[in-house]
Design a protein around this motif. Sequence first.
Motif, mmCIF file in Angstrom:
data_model
loop_
_atom_site.group_PDB
_atom_site.id
_atom_site.type_symbol
_atom_site.label_atom_id
_atom_site.label_comp_id
_atom_site.label_asym_id
_atom_site.label_seq_id
_atom_site.Cartn_x
_atom_site.Cartn_y
_atom_site.Cartn_z
ATOM 1 N N THR A 7 -3.134 103.074 7.715
ATOM 2 C CA THR A 7 -2.535 103.144 6.379
ATOM 3 C C THR A 7 -3.544 103.437 5.281
ATOM 4 O O THR A 7 -3.176 103.951 4.233
ATOM 5 N N TRP A 46 -4.862 101.049 3.714
ATOM 6 C CA TRP A 46 -4.670 99.924 2.800
ATOM 7 C C TRP A 46 -5.526 98.736 3.209
ATOM 8 O O TRP A 46 -5.915 98.613 4.361
ATOM 9 N N ILE A 98 -1.408 95.376 2.870
ATOM 10 C CA ILE A 98 -0.515 95.450 4.025
ATOM 11 C C ILE A 98 0.471 94.299 3.991
ATOM 12 O O ILE A 98 1.681 94.492 4.159
ATOM 13 N N LEU A 123 6.634 98.254 4.712
ATOM 14 C CA LEU A 123 5.977 98.447 6.000
ATOM 15 C C LEU A 123 6.679 97.569 7.032
ATOM 16 O O LEU A 123 7.076 96.447 6.709
ATOM 17 N N GLN A 168 4.958 106.390 8.930
ATOM 18 C CA GLN A 168 4.087 107.460 8.451
ATOM 19 C C GLN A 168 4.873 108.760 8.258
ATOM 20 O O GLN A 168 4.693 109.451 7.250
ATOM 21 N N CYS A 192 6.871 108.646 5.108
ATOM 22 C CA CYS A 192 6.000 108.868 3.946
ATOM 23 C C CYS A 192 5.679 110.348 3.757
ATOM 24 O O CYS A 192 5.717 110.859 2.633
#
Length: 66
Positions: free
Chosen positions: A17, A19, A24, A33, A55, A58
């Motif tokens: 990610t 992140w 997260i 998520l 993913q 996104c």
Amino acid sequence: MTTTRKFLRLPAVIEATGWSRATIWRKVKAGVLPAPIPIGPKSIAWDAEEIAQWQQRCIHASRGSS
């Protein structure tokens, strides 16, 4: 026939990610998520396929695709 699923531990999700650990957990709490799966008394992991699907969503959203 049952297919084998791969589990991702937190460091792999951080890598996938981009992140931080805190982000997260905020995204999981917000429902952005997928939530992790308990895999032991004190262990959790994410389903790799669910992360891959997230993913893809996104990517499609950023490209204006449906």
